[in-house]
Design an enzyme around this catalytic site. Structure first.
Site, PDB file in Angstrom:
ATOM      1  CG  ASP A 186      -1.925   1.055   1.232  1.00 36.24           C
ATOM      2  OD1 ASP A 186      -2.995   0.830   0.667  1.00 36.24           O
ATOM      3  OD2 ASP A 186      -1.643   2.144   1.778  1.00 36.24           O
ATOM      4  CG  ASP A 224      -3.120   3.919  -2.511  1.00 36.33           C
ATOM      5  OD1 ASP A 224      -3.972   3.064  -2.162  1.00 36.33           O
ATOM      6  OD2 ASP A 224      -2.804   4.876  -1.801  1.00 36.33           O
TER       7      ASP A 224
END
Ligand code: C2E
Ligand code: CA
Ligand code: CA
Length: 590
Positions: free
Chosen positions: A189, A231
């Site tokens: 992440d 993301d």
């Protein structure tokens, strides 16, 4: 004229049409294909339907087609079922070569229903149709104006999307079960991705995603890379390193991949992120369990500031479950008054007598035991009840500390403010109103704020803090020396105190540079006419160094741990009296 939808057209043709990606996975099938094979085929491959021997035959043929040849075959695809299949190479939107297949007929002699038997076969006039269809499909996919989508690819990066990754996971589990070889799933992440998007635009953001995706694919032994959220990336990697050393090396490599600067246009971007890792079959037994446990590990990795990676273990699961329980129980605990204040003295470095107390929240729960503020304060912030918690602590603290203030045992009570509150409109007015209701003068209050609340929204913070300070409340900057240390913002803020973070205090004895830093922070404080306080003082040596640096106030276990009101009453009683009298006789100062 309404645009014709190619997938609708294809659903009406009497022959099965399908597309496979370069890994033999079906990524498209029309209605006739679904009728033949069932609805649940996307992302699967022949192994899900056929025996191993048959699969090998299909795949040898597929391989030739991927390499550029065409193929025509009659195959038995089930008991008394035959398919005459034509396959041609097919360019997929991500640039890889898959194949387009048409099954022109099939025979089901057992049921007798589907007996449009075509003799094995002269395709004659069919050939040009196939070429036209292929051209049309490739074009439609390229231009993305088609309801047929290659369901398993992420358009922005060309990586697998979430569906694709789940399909890969299922496949890898099957492989691992057959071969006995474990594999790992890592979730990655990115931290500051949103900020990059906001500040440098979406083109820069997309470039970052592409570059990271490309770098992840380059890691040796990677089986599949997907982008499964804005993301968030997922990586399936092959063999598992048994030793901690090998694992750490691998995590370090992941860190380097992310940290290497990315050039987008003429900008150099620095990325950071966190990773959570989980292993099949040791940690989980299904794809969704793997994903959720890697996510738990990721969650716990994210708690630290910079890039960090966490490998799933039983402690991760326990911590995660604890966190869920804390989330569930916290609001009620606040309502019930189960979260209570304790008090830690702040002493003068010259007299060693208390000048104030800091209020710190404590929570003991029947099931959870003692929950540390580092756990419940962050949870309270995440679920939006930190304001309530601070107000509950505030009123208990005002009640508890009144006598100490009235007796002159302390000059001030120091309260921790949540960064979210400090920038919220009306905070100052509300705070002052509550002080008034409690009958405590603002002159006796110090508010400890974090640098993060300043940088979040400088003008709102300045407005609230200015109002409080005008009314007589002192403002202290907490955890100083660890944060952004933005001197400009610091000079602009209405401040009275700097609290030097305990990590620096603990570093003094070990590292001369840290001592130099602490000395310069104290000097900075003096230059700005701010009082400095050193927190976390545990040893006489630390205390001596800090006094030597000229820091006027100290706080730490060396003097007193955080205590309940009753316990602190006793502590005050044992303190040497200021000028005259005996400490013992002051047992009950009220
Ligand atoms: P903080 O404001 O930096 O508080 C100082 C922390 O250091 C406290 O941890 C305190 O117990 C601990 N401490 C003090 N002296 C020593 C020492 O000599 N050695 C060691 N090892 N530790 C020492 P605590 O109570 O666990 O609180 C942690 C953080 O939680 C606080 O850090 C503060 O940011 C937050 N917090 C605590 N209570 C509240 C509250 O009521 N409201 C808000 N918003 N935050 C709170
Ligand atoms: Ca504090
Ligand atoms: Ca602190």
């Amino acid at each position: 004229m309404a645009q014709l939808d190619l997938s609708e057209i294809l659903d009406t043709v009497p022959y099965a049409v399908f597309i496979k990606d370069s890994q033999h996975r079906w990524v498209y099938g029309n209605a006739a294909f679904r009728e033949l094979i069932g609805d649940d085929f996307l992302g699967k491959d022949d192994r899900d339907l056929f025996g191993e021997e048959q699969v090998q035959v299909f795949w040898r043929e597929d391989a030739r087609v991927f390499a550029g040849e065409e193929s025509l075959n009659e195959e038995e695809i089930g008991e008394n079922r035959f398919a005459i299949t034509k396959k041609v190479p097919f360019k997929l939107p991500d640039g890889t070569t898959g194949l387009l297949g048409i099954i022109i007929d099939y025979i089901a002699t057992s049921s007798g229903e589907l007996d449009k038997k075509v003799p094995a076969v002269d395709l004659g006039g069919f050939e040009p149709q196939m070429t036209a269809l292929k051209r049309r499909l490739e074009e439609a996919l390229r231009e993305k104006n088609l309801a047929i989508e290659v369901a398993y690819t992420d358009a922005a990066t060309g990586l697998r999307n979430r569906h694709g990754l789940e399909a890969d996971l299922a496949r890898q589990i099957a492989v691992a079960d057959q071969t006995g070889r474990p594999f790992a799933l890592a979730l990655l992440d990115l931290d500051n991705f949103k900020r990059i998007n906001d500040r440098f635009g979406h083109a820069a953001g997309d470039e970052v995603l592409k570059v990271i995706g490309r770098r992840l694919k380059e890691i040796p032994s990677v089986i599949s890379v997907g982008r499964i959220g804005g993301d968030e990336f997922a990586i399936i990697t092959e063999k598992i390193d048994q030793t901690d050393e090998a694992r750490n090396e691998r995590l370090e490599r992941l860190r380097q991949i992310i940290f290497r600067p990315i050039f987008a246009g003429d900008r150099e971007l620095q990325i950071s992120g966190s990773a959570g890792v989980c292993i099949y079959p040791a940690d989980a037994s299904t794809g969704s369990e793997l994903l959720s446990r890697a996510d738990m590990a990721l969650f716990s990795a994210k708690r630290s500031d910079q890039f960090s990676a966490k490998i799933f273990d039983s402690a991760t699961l326990v911590a995660y479950q604890r966190r869920i329980q804390i989330e569930e129980k916290l609001p009620e605990a606040i309502r019930n008054g189960d979260i209570v204040p304790v008090y830690q003295p702040i002493v003068s470095s010259t007299t060693r007598r208390a000048v104030g107390v800091e209020v710190l929240a404590r929570w003991r729960n029947e099931d959870l035991g003692l929950v540390s503020p580092d756990e419940f304060i962050s949870t309270a912030t995440d679920i939006g009840v930190i304001g309530k918690l601070d107000r509950a602590i505030f009123s208990q603290a005002m009640h508890d500390t009144r006598a100490w203030l009235e007796n002159g045992q302390i000059d001030f009570v120091s309260l921790n403010a949540s960064p979210m509150d400090v920038v919220s409109p009306g905070y100052a007015a509300d705070f002052l109103r509550r002080l008034k209701e409690a009958g405590i003068s603002p002159d006796h209050i110090c508010l400890e704020i974090l640098e993060s609340s300043i940088v979040e929204d400088v003008s709102s913070a300045r407005r609230n803090l200015g109002k409080l300070r005008d009314a007589g409340v002192e403002i202290a900057l907490d955890d100083y020396g660890t944060g952004y240390s933005n001197l400009r913002a610091l000079l602009d803020m209405p401040l009275d105190k700097l609290k030097i973070d305990k990590s620096l205090v603990w570093g003094i004895e070990k590292d001369d540079k840290v001592l130099d830093l602490v000395i310069s922070l104290v000097q900075l404080g003096r230059a700005l006419e701010l009082t400095t306080v050193a927190e976390g003082v545990e040893t006489n040596a630390q205390s001596a160094f800090i006094e030597g640096a000229g820091c006027p106030e100290l706080q730490g276990y060396l003097f007193c741990k955080p205590q309940s009101r009753a316990a602190l009453d006793e502590w005050f009683a044992t303190q040497a009296p200021a000028a005259e009298g005996s400490g013992e006789s002051l047992k009950s100062p009220v």
